[in-house]
Design an enzyme around this catalytic site. Structure first.
Site, PDB file in Angstrom:
ATOM      1  N   GLU A  91     -14.477  -3.473   8.156  1.00  0.00           N
ATOM      2  CA  GLU A  91     -14.241  -4.889   8.446  1.00  0.00           C
ATOM      3  C   GLU A  91     -12.968  -5.402   7.761  1.00  0.00           C
ATOM      4  O   GLU A  91     -12.206  -6.146   8.348  1.00  0.00           O
ATOM      5  CB  GLU A  91     -15.463  -5.697   7.980  1.00  0.00           C
ATOM      6  N   TYR A  94      -7.728  -4.360   2.125  1.00  0.00           N
ATOM      7  CA  TYR A  94      -6.738  -5.224   1.486  1.00  0.00           C
ATOM      8  C   TYR A  94      -6.267  -4.658   0.156  1.00  0.00           C
ATOM      9  O   TYR A  94      -7.075  -4.179  -0.637  1.00  0.00           O
ATOM     10  CB  TYR A  94      -7.334  -6.621   1.256  1.00  0.00           C
ATOM     11  N   GLY A 101       2.331   0.160  -1.213  1.00  0.00           N
ATOM     12  CA  GLY A 101       3.335   1.224  -1.193  1.00  0.00           C
ATOM     13  C   GLY A 101       3.031   2.361  -2.142  1.00  0.00           C
ATOM     14  O   GLY A 101       3.874   3.218  -2.385  1.00  0.00           O
ATOM     15  N   ASN A 132       0.393  -7.214  15.725  1.00  0.00           N
ATOM     16  CA  ASN A 132       0.676  -6.801  14.347  1.00  0.00           C
ATOM     17  C   ASN A 132       1.224  -5.379  14.377  1.00  0.00           C
ATOM     18  O   ASN A 132       0.536  -4.415  14.048  1.00  0.00           O
ATOM     19  CB  ASN A 132      -0.606  -6.891  13.513  1.00  0.00           C
ATOM     20  N   TYR A 139      -1.622   2.631  11.472  1.00  0.00           N
ATOM     21  CA  TYR A 139      -2.922   3.233  11.793  1.00  0.00           C
ATOM     22  C   TYR A 139      -2.793   4.344  12.831  1.00  0.00           C
ATOM     23  O   TYR A 139      -3.378   5.414  12.688  1.00  0.00           O
ATOM     24  CB  TYR A 139      -3.906   2.178  12.289  1.00  0.00           C
TER      25      TYR A 139
END
Lengths: 173, 177
Positions: A91, A94, A101, A132, A139
């Site tokens: 979900e 973050y 990085g 995005n 991904y």
């Protein structure tokens, strides 16, 4: 930089909530967050939790200028495919901007994959906004595929008055 | 026609499995179904079930030519939104073709979805989410008539997936601690 990835505990909810709000504030939608810290505690750490969570933590010497050592999180839950069986849904993923990085995001995602496989899951699903580009490219470069584009599935939602009406079984539906 | 909606039992898994296959055929992907009714029994009726299921059943006199009285199902599970809280994802909603459409908005499909929405309310879930194939016009019409929003169209949401080798590879990269 050293960091560890571990399963979240009840005490981590304060930091998870802080980071949820950081992300919402960054996206300029803080008013969209309707849950409180106690909801996370109740919904994630009761007998039948609605979600699971993992935390990325750095040692004391690398804590942020505000004194935080918990610098990233991922929130996931077990889901089900009637065709393939057990799956896991990510979900949230973050990492605080100043800790990006360094592979922390990737490490969090890997840990979910590992925990999912250990629980007998054969899919890891999550959602990305198609505009995005940075996230999409990242991904897809990791080996996942776009189910929406590939199979033509659209994500649908009923909420608010529509959900109420559905539950009542309103004749006009 | 009389029908009832009730919670599924392990004994219903053979019928649910049958209808999962019927739905896959309708979606033109029958070769994609990899799990058996035994897997459903295990995953849906263990201590911490991976899903919940409702079935629609008709009285004996309405059974199909093959003798089925369980003629529809809804399969769902609980999810979470870090912004809005508890939610439900409806993985499948299916009614056998001969039991559809007699009374649009009052039939078996509506009753099943309504029951899922009631479960939402009881468990304080604020959202009910699901997926629809964008060429499946009858289903899109059905859901839009109930006030569902298409998040892919309106907001650009796409579902991404890791499976097979890509999932194994991702898991192998996990830190060893």
């Amino acid at each position: 930089m050293d960091y560890t990835i571990r399963v979240a505990t009840l005490e981590d909810c304060k930091d998870i909530y802080r980071m949820i709000m950081e992300l919402a504030k960054h996206e300029k939608v803080s008013d969209q967050v309707k849950i409180a810290q106690r909801d996370l505690e109740q919904d994630g750490f009761s007998k039948n939790p609605f979600f699971q969570s993992i935390i990325a933590e750095v040692p004391e010497q690398h804590r942020s200028k505000d004194g935080h050592s918990k610098v990233g999180y991922a929130l996931y839950f077990f889901a089900y495919s009637s065709w393939k069986g057990r799956s896991v849904y990510m979900e949230d993923l973050y990492v605080m901007p100043e800790y990006r990085g360094k592979g922390i995001g990737k490490a969090l995602m890997s840990k979910i994959a590992q925990l999912g496989l250990a629980a007998g899951c054969n899919q890891l699903n999550f959602a990305v906004l198609n505009w995005n580009k940075e996230s999409m490219d990242f991904y897809l470069s990791q080996g996942c595929w776009d189910v929406t584009t590939g199979l033509d599935y659209h994500c649908m939602r009923c909420e608010g008055p529509a959900l109420e009406a559905l539950a009542r079984g309103d004749p006009k539906n | 026609m009389d029908f009832m909606i009730r919670a599924a039992t392990p004994e219903d898994c053979k019928d649910i499995s049958r209808m999962i296959m019927e739905l896959a055929v309708y979606e033109n992907m029958p070769d994609q179904v990899k799990i058996s009714h035994e897997v459903l029994e295990q995953d849906g009726f263990c201590k911490n079930p991976f899903f919940h299921c409702l079935v629609a059943e008709v009285a004996e006199q309405y059974r199909t030519t093959e003798g089925y009285t369980v003629i529809g199902y809804a399969l769902f599970f609980y999810t979470y939104s870090t912004w809005k809280g508890r939610s439900v994802y409806m993985e499948d909603l299916y009614v056998m073709p001969e039991f559809r459409g007699e009374f649009p908005g009052k039939g078996v499909g509506t009753a099943l979805m309504s029951k899922v929405a009631q479960v939402c309310k009881e468990q304080q879930c604020v959202r009910l989410q699901f997926s629809v194939l964008n060429w499946n016009t009858p289903s899109l019409d059905f859901y839009k008539a109930k006030g569902a929003q298409d998040l892919t169209d309106s907001e650009g949401w796409h579902v991404l997936r890791f499976d097979g080798e890509a999932l194994d590879k991702l898991a192998q990269m996990a830190p060893k601690n």
